[in-house]
Scaffold this motif. Structure first.
Motif, PDB file in Angstrom:
ATOM      1  N   TYR A 259       1.093  -1.030  -0.002  1.00 28.27           N
ATOM      2  CA  TYR A 259      -0.205  -0.213  -0.323  1.00 28.27           C
ATOM      3  C   TYR A 259       0.867   1.148  -0.350  1.00 28.27           C
ATOM      4  N   ALA A 260       2.028   1.435   1.044  1.00 24.60           N
ATOM      5  CA  ALA A 260       2.438   3.095   1.146  1.00 24.60           C
ATOM      6  C   ALA A 260       3.156   3.160  -0.333  1.00 24.60           C
ATOM      7  N   THR A 261       3.722   2.392  -0.444  1.00 27.34           N
ATOM      8  CA  THR A 261       4.502   2.893  -1.975  1.00 27.34           C
ATOM      9  C   THR A 261       3.687   3.182  -3.032  1.00 27.34           C
ATOM     10  N   TYR A 262       2.466   2.951  -2.909  1.00 27.30           N
ATOM     11  CA  TYR A 262       1.787   3.719  -3.861  1.00 27.30           C
ATOM     12  C   TYR A 262       0.872   5.030  -3.595  1.00 27.30           C
ATOM     13  N   GLY A 263       2.055   5.280  -2.333  1.00 22.48           N
ATOM     14  CA  GLY A 263       1.269   7.045  -2.691  1.00 22.48           C
ATOM     15  C   GLY A 263       0.022   6.887  -1.880  1.00 22.48           C
TER      16      GLY A 263
ATOM     17  N   ILE B  62      -0.520  15.012   8.920  1.00 24.86           N
ATOM     18  CA  ILE B  62      -1.018  14.448   7.426  1.00 24.86           C
ATOM     19  C   ILE B  62      -0.519  14.856   6.275  1.00 24.86           C
ATOM     20  N   HIS B  63       0.463  14.006   5.545  1.00 26.94           N
ATOM     21  CA  HIS B  63       0.631  14.146   4.551  1.00 26.94           C
ATOM     22  C   HIS B  63       1.268  12.937   3.692  1.00 26.94           C
ATOM     23  N   PHE B  64       1.747  12.900   2.117  1.00 31.27           N
ATOM     24  CA  PHE B  64       1.598  11.841   1.242  1.00 31.27           C
ATOM     25  C   PHE B  64       3.350  12.068   1.114  1.00 31.27           C
ATOM     26  N   ASN B  65       4.375  11.105   1.845  1.00 33.42           N
ATOM     27  CA  ASN B  65       6.033  10.789   1.447  1.00 33.42           C
ATOM     28  C   ASN B  65       5.244  10.234   0.340  1.00 33.42           C
ATOM     29  N   THR B  66       5.987  11.306  -0.739  1.00 31.79           N
ATOM     30  CA  THR B  66       5.478  10.196  -2.574  1.00 31.79           C
ATOM     31  C   THR B  66       7.440   9.650  -2.826  1.00 31.79           C
ATOM     32  N   ALA B  67       8.305  10.248  -1.529  1.00 29.09           N
ATOM     33  CA  ALA B  67       9.802   9.375  -2.226  1.00 29.09           C
ATOM     34  C   ALA B  67       9.887   7.807  -1.467  1.00 29.09           C
ATOM     35  N   LEU B  68       9.200   7.373  -1.352  1.00 35.94           N
ATOM     36  CA  LEU B  68       9.161   6.011  -1.017  1.00 35.94           C
ATOM     37  C   LEU B  68       9.405   5.206  -1.709  1.00 35.94           C
ATOM     38  N   THR B  69      10.582   4.256  -1.787  1.00 38.62           N
ATOM     39  CA  THR B  69      11.400   3.846  -2.566  1.00 38.62           C
ATOM     40  C   THR B  69      11.493   1.749  -2.292  1.00 38.62           C
TER      41      THR B  69
ATOM     42  N   GLN C 258      10.006  -1.775  -2.168  1.00 43.69           N
ATOM     43  CA  GLN C 258       9.667  -2.485  -3.308  1.00 43.69           C
ATOM     44  C   GLN C 258       8.564  -2.792  -3.365  1.00 43.69           C
ATOM     45  N   GLN C 259       7.642  -3.149  -4.517  1.00 41.84           N
ATOM     46  CA  GLN C 259       6.194  -2.945  -4.833  1.00 41.84           C
ATOM     47  C   GLN C 259       5.139  -4.224  -4.857  1.00 41.84           C
ATOM     48  N   ALA C 260       3.893  -4.254  -4.436  1.00 40.65           N
ATOM     49  CA  ALA C 260       4.241  -6.090  -3.848  1.00 40.65           C
ATOM     50  C   ALA C 260       3.526  -6.364  -5.251  1.00 40.65           C
TER      51      ALA C 260
END
Length: 347
Positions: free
Chosen positions: A34-38, A168-175, A177-179
Motif C-alpha cells: 500500500y504505502a509505496t503507491y502513495g 497528515i501528508h503523503f510521502n512520495t519518496a518511498l522506494t 519494492q512494490q507487491a
C-alpha cells in the motif's frame, strides 16, 4: 472441540487474529502492498477491504450452513476435485513459506531493535516452535494466540500517535519494492494471499457460530476492522515511516516512547510465535496425517531456519505476492461456486 461464538465481535476477532502475522505487525506488508503507491494505496486498501469482507462473510456463513457435515477438503468443495487437490498441496507449501517469513521476521525484529545477529532471533523462534510441536504444548500457543487483539490495539495506538505527532501528508519518496505493478492489483493480491490459506479455518469458525447471521456478520466486520487498522498504519507510514528500517512499526513505536518500542517488540515476537507454531503443526499434519511427525518437523524446522536468513523484506516481497497470484484463481472459484449455490437453493 467445536467452539460456539455468541458474539459477532468474537467471530471478527478470531478472523483478524488468524490473518495477522509478522508481515502485518512489522509494517512490511503495509509498505509493499500500500504505502509505496502513495495516495493511490488508499484505493488498494478499499479493494482489499471489500474482498476480505466478502470472503469472510461468505465462507463463514457457508461453514455455519454446513456445520452438520463440514467437508474435510473445503478446497475441493469450491474448486472441484482436481484443482481442489492441487490447492490442498499448495496450501502446505504456502504455510511452509509463511513459516520461513515468520522466523525471518523474528530475526529482523531482534536485530533491528536490540542489535542482535539476525540468526539469533530466527534460531530462538525456531527452537520455540519446534519444542512446542515435539512437546505437544498446543495449549501454550493457544494462550499466546490471544495476542492478536493486543497487536491490533498497539498498531492503532502507534499509528494514531504518529499521525498526531507528524500531521497528515503523503510521502512520495518511498522506494521500497512494490507487491504488484499497480495499486488495484496490489489490493487484490493482498486479499488473495490472505484468503489462500484461511479457507479451512473460516469454515470451521463459521460452523461454531451461534447463527448464520452472526457468522456472516463476523466475517464482514473482521475484514473491515482489519483493513481499517491497515489504513491507519498506512497513513502513519506515509507520514513518519523510514524505509531504511525492515521493521518500521518498531521504529515508529520507539519514536513515540522508548518503552513502547520495547514493549511492542515483545508483543511482536509473541504474535509471530502464535502464528508460526500452528503453521508447523498444519504442514506436518497434512503430510503425516495422524502419525508422529517429529522427524519431519525437525527437517522442516532446519530448512525454514536456513531460508529465514534471507532478508525479511525480500522474503515478504517474494512469498506473499506469489501466493496472492495463486489465490486470485481461488477467489474466482469462490465467486462461481457462490453463484451456483444461490441458483441451486432457489425454489
Amino acid at each position: 472441540m467445536q467452539q460456539k461464538y455468541n458474539s459477532v465481535w468474537g467471530m471478527a476477532g478470531a478472523y483478524i487474529a488468524f490473518i495477522i502475522g509478522s508481515g502485518f505487525a512489522s509494517g512490511q506488508e503495509i509498505i509493499q502492498f500500500y504505502a509505496t503507491y502513495g495516495i493511490k494505496g488508499l484505493g488498494a486498501i478499499a479493494v482489499s477491504a471489500a474482498l476480505l469482507a466478502w470472503v469472510g462473510g461468505s465462507i463463514m456463513a457457508t461453514g455455519y450452513r454446513m456445520r452438520q457435515s463440514l467437508p474435510d477438503q473445503p478446497y475441493r468443495l469450491f474448486c472441484g476435485k482436481i484443482l481442489g487437490t492441487i490447492y490442498e498441496w499448495l496450501t502446505s507449501i504456502y504455510l511452509f513459506g509463511a513459516l520461513v517469513v515468520m522466523l525471518s521476521g523474528a530475526g529482523a525484529a531482534l536485530q533491528e531493535y536490540y542489535g542482535l545477529p539476525h540468526l539469533w532471533g530466527s534460531l530462538l523462534m525456531t527452537i520455540l516452535v519446534f519444542v512446542t510441536y515435539v512437546g505437544g504444548f498446543r495449549r501454550l500457543a493457544d494462550i499466546v494466540s490471544h495476542i492478536g487483539p493486543v497487536i491490533i490495539a498497539f498498531a492503532l495506538a502507534i499509528s494514531i500517535g504518529t499521525i498526531l505527532r507528524t500531521g497528515i501528508h503523503f510521502n512520495t519518496a518511498l522506494t521500497a519494492q512494490q507487491a504488484a505493478p499497480n495499486w488495484w492489483s496490489s489490493g487484490i493480491l493482498y486479499a488473495a494471499y490472505n484468503v489462500f490459506g484461511s479457507i479451512p479455518f473460516l469454515m470451521a469458525l463459521g460452523s461454531g457460530a451461534s447463527s448464520r447471521k452472526n457468522a456472516s456478520a463476523g466475517g464482514v466486520i473482521g475484514g473491515l476492522v482489519l483493513m481499517g487498522t491497515v489504513l491507519c498504519m498506512d497513513l502513519a507510514l506515509l507520514n513518519g515511516g523510514d524505509m531504511r528500517y525492515t521493521v518500521p512499526t518498531l521504529q515508529l513505536a520507539h519514536e513515540l516512547a522508548p518503552w513502547m518500542g520495547m514493549l511492542y517488540s515483545l508483543v511482536l515476537l509473541c504474535g509471530i510465535y502464535s502464528t508460526a507454531a500452528p503453521m508447523l503443526w498444519t504442514v506436518c499434519g497434512n503430510v503425516m496425517g495422524q502419525k508422529n511427525g517429529r522427524s519431519l518437523a525437525a527437517v522442516l524446522s532446519a530448512a525454514a531456519l536456513a531460508l529465514a536468513q534471507m532478508p525479511f523484506d525480500r522474503l515478504v516481497a517474494l512469498i506473499y505476492p506469489c501466493t496472492g497470484y495463486m489465490g486470485v484463481l481461488l477467489l474466482v472459484c469462490l465467486a462461481i461456486w457462490r453463484v451456483r449455490e444461490k441458483k441451486e437453493r432457489q425454489p
